[in-house]
Enzyme design. Structure first.
Site, PDB file in Angstrom:
ATOM      1  N   SER A  15       0.881 -88.168-114.087  1.00  0.00           N
ATOM      2  CA  SER A  15       0.013 -89.424-114.109  1.00  0.00           C
ATOM      3  C   SER A  15      -1.369 -89.157-114.797  1.00  0.00           C
ATOM      4  O   SER A  15      -1.749 -88.037-115.157  1.00  0.00           O
ATOM      5  CB  SER A  15      -0.092 -90.043-112.607  1.00  0.00           C
ATOM      6  OG  SER A  15      -0.741 -89.010-112.015  1.00  0.00           O
ATOM      7  N   ASP A  37       4.558 -80.836-113.508  1.00  0.00           N
ATOM      8  CA  ASP A  37       4.181 -81.614-112.135  1.00  0.00           C
ATOM      9  C   ASP A  37       4.900 -81.247-111.090  1.00  0.00           C
ATOM     10  O   ASP A  37       5.915 -80.886-111.312  1.00  0.00           O
ATOM     11  CB  ASP A  37       3.585 -82.911-112.784  1.00  0.00           C
ATOM     12  CG  ASP A  37       2.489 -83.569-111.664  1.00  0.00           C
ATOM     13  OD1 ASP A  37       1.554 -83.915-112.265  1.00  0.00           O
ATOM     14  OD2 ASP A  37       2.781 -83.634-110.510  1.00  0.00           O
ATOM     15  N   ASP A  65       5.062 -76.522-108.593  1.00  0.00           N
ATOM     16  CA  ASP A  65       3.994 -76.576-107.569  1.00  0.00           C
ATOM     17  C   ASP A  65       2.749 -75.481-107.855  1.00  0.00           C
ATOM     18  O   ASP A  65       3.088 -74.555-107.855  1.00  0.00           O
ATOM     19  CB  ASP A  65       4.582 -76.060-106.031  1.00  0.00           C
ATOM     20  CG  ASP A  65       3.558 -76.263-104.853  1.00  0.00           C
ATOM     21  OD1 ASP A  65       2.348 -76.330-105.002  1.00  0.00           O
ATOM     22  OD2 ASP A  65       3.832 -76.364-103.920  1.00  0.00           O
ATOM     23  N   TYR A 169     -15.235 -79.339-104.000  1.00  0.00           N
ATOM     24  CA  TYR A 169     -14.730 -80.029-105.019  1.00  0.00           C
ATOM     25  C   TYR A 169     -15.476 -79.551-106.249  1.00  0.00           C
ATOM     26  O   TYR A 169     -15.327 -79.079-107.237  1.00  0.00           O
ATOM     27  CB  TYR A 169     -14.790 -81.400-105.074  1.00  0.00           C
ATOM     28  CG  TYR A 169     -14.133 -82.047-106.393  1.00  0.00           C
ATOM     29  CD1 TYR A 169     -12.874 -82.070-106.571  1.00  0.00           C
ATOM     30  CD2 TYR A 169     -15.044 -82.466-107.372  1.00  0.00           C
ATOM     31  CE1 TYR A 169     -12.212 -82.453-108.122  1.00  0.00           C
ATOM     32  CE2 TYR A 169     -14.799 -82.993-108.515  1.00  0.00           C
ATOM     33  CZ  TYR A 169     -13.263 -83.095-109.084  1.00  0.00           C
ATOM     34  OH  TYR A 169     -12.908 -83.688-110.144  1.00  0.00           O
ATOM     35  N   ILE A 202     -13.229 -91.203-114.397  1.00  0.00           N
ATOM     36  CA  ILE A 202     -12.260 -91.887-115.050  1.00  0.00           C
ATOM     37  C   ILE A 202     -11.364 -92.943-114.422  1.00  0.00           C
ATOM     38  O   ILE A 202     -11.022 -92.491-113.291  1.00  0.00           O
ATOM     39  CB  ILE A 202     -11.639 -90.636-115.844  1.00  0.00           C
ATOM     40  CG1 ILE A 202     -12.424 -89.493-116.438  1.00  0.00           C
ATOM     41  CG2 ILE A 202     -10.447 -91.090-116.696  1.00  0.00           C
ATOM     42  CD1 ILE A 202     -13.105 -90.175-117.486  1.00  0.00           C
ATOM     43  N   THR A 204      -8.034 -93.746-113.436  1.00  0.00           N
ATOM     44  CA  THR A 204      -7.026 -93.191-113.232  1.00  0.00           C
ATOM     45  C   THR A 204      -6.603 -93.643-111.722  1.00  0.00           C
ATOM     46  O   THR A 204      -7.180 -94.015-110.928  1.00  0.00           O
ATOM     47  CB  THR A 204      -6.833 -91.803-113.203  1.00  0.00           C
ATOM     48  OG1 THR A 204      -7.527 -91.280-112.177  1.00  0.00           O
ATOM     49  CG2 THR A 204      -7.548 -91.059-114.420  1.00  0.00           C
ATOM     50  N   PRO A 205      -5.208 -93.772-111.546  1.00  0.00           N
ATOM     51  CA  PRO A 205      -4.622 -93.690-110.284  1.00  0.00           C
ATOM     52  C   PRO A 205      -5.387 -92.868-109.137  1.00  0.00           C
ATOM     53  O   PRO A 205      -5.246 -93.432-107.895  1.00  0.00           O
ATOM     54  CB  PRO A 205      -3.025 -93.355-110.305  1.00  0.00           C
ATOM     55  CG  PRO A 205      -2.837 -93.798-111.685  1.00  0.00           C
ATOM     56  CD  PRO A 205      -3.805 -93.233-112.528  1.00  0.00           C
ATOM     57  N   MET A 206      -5.661 -91.822-109.424  1.00  0.00           N
ATOM     58  CA  MET A 206      -6.361 -90.855-108.550  1.00  0.00           C
ATOM     59  C   MET A 206      -7.616 -91.359-108.112  1.00  0.00           C
ATOM     60  O   MET A 206      -7.983 -91.269-106.583  1.00  0.00           O
ATOM     61  CB  MET A 206      -6.511 -89.436-109.014  1.00  0.00           C
ATOM     62  CG  MET A 206      -7.107 -88.470-108.060  1.00  0.00           C
ATOM     63  SD  MET A 206      -7.392 -86.780-108.706  1.00  0.00           S
ATOM     64  CE  MET A 206      -5.370 -86.106-108.857  1.00  0.00           C
TER      65      MET A 206
END
Length: 264
Positions: A15, A37, A65, A169, A202, A204-206
């Site tokens: 994704s 992925d 993973d 992060y 950005i 994105t789905p995340m």
């Protein structure tokens, strides 16, 4: 003649940014592409999009993973078993973090963020470098000296500057930048290039999947002079440039693609 006559490998390809990179390799004529992925269903969807833009690209799906060292090494070995080499590797697998300051962050969450974003990227890069050391350069698009391989790691603008409530992060992405530069020094003599791209916010789905998190990103969008989110395609374009033989003298660079966030 395509700029990408060799074999590409993309992690995090189910994704978002990783998917856009995989599709872009297919669109730009790369003949063999391994998409990797943990999410197999997402990889199948990415493959479908790749086939829509290229009737010729061979696509290998590999479920992996990033926390498992042996799986990461087998990922690269699988691509080599299929096509004999890996020429362009983009390590895009990652997580967004827990949005907490240090005193609210558990050691478990700290380890999870760093093990995926930093250690997983290092494991991928190490396996890719091991293969690239064994292969000869491919011809370049215009006859200049080609490289034995090119690796692009996905870091973040937050590896360059920090924001509140993101120490784990920010540290994980700063580590990716520092690792990239160190590897670039070590493997220049082997004619392997290692760079990284540092995306801003950005779409994105995340970043858009959780309404509360998306709301929390709005100040970062407003800070950047361009005052908008970037697209996954804009990050993919930067990655493909760094992989290509148009970038044969670009080494150890952290290319920030963030609408100007870090300069404001």
């Amino acid at each position: 003649m395509t700029l990408f006559p060799g074999v590409a490998l993309v992690t995090g390809a189910a994704s978002g940014i990783g998917r856009a990179i995989a599709i872009s390799f297919a669109l730009e004529g790369c003949p063999q592409i391994a998409i990797c992925d943990r999410n197999r269903e997402g990889l199948l969807e990415t493959e479908k999009y790749m086939k829509e833009v290229s009737a010729f690209a061979e696509v290998m799906i590999y479920q992996v993973d990033m926390l498992e060292e042996e799986q990461v090494e087998c990922m690269v070995q699988a691509a080599v078993a299929e096509w004999g080499r890996v020429d362009y590797a983009v390590n895009a697998a990652g997580v967004i973090g827990n949005n907490e300051r240090s005193t609210s962050t558990s050691a478990y969450n700290f380890d999870l963020i760093n093990n995926i974003n930093y250690r997983g990227t290092w494991l991928s890069s190490r396996a890719e470098l091991t293969q690239m050391l064994k292969q000869e350069p491919l011809p370049s698009h215009d006859g200049r000296l080609g490289n034995r391989g090119s690796i692009v790691n996905i870091a973040s603008q937050l590896g360059v500057v920090s924001r509140p409530n993101a120490p784990a992060y920010c540290a994980s992405k700063a580590a990716v930048i520092s690792m990239t530069k160190s590897d670039a020094i070590d493997y220049s003599k082997d004619n392997i290039r290692i760079n990284c791209v540092c995306p801003g916010v950005i779409a994105t789905p995340m970043t858009q999947g959780d309404a509360e998190f998306a709301k929390a990103l709005e100040p970062a969008v407003d800070i950047a002079p361009m005052r908008r989110m970037g697209t996954a395609q804009e990050i993919a374009d930067a990655c493909l440039f760094l992989c290509s033989s148009k970038a044969t003298f670009v080494q150890g660079h952290a290319l920030v693609v963030d609408g100007g966030y870090v300069i404001n």
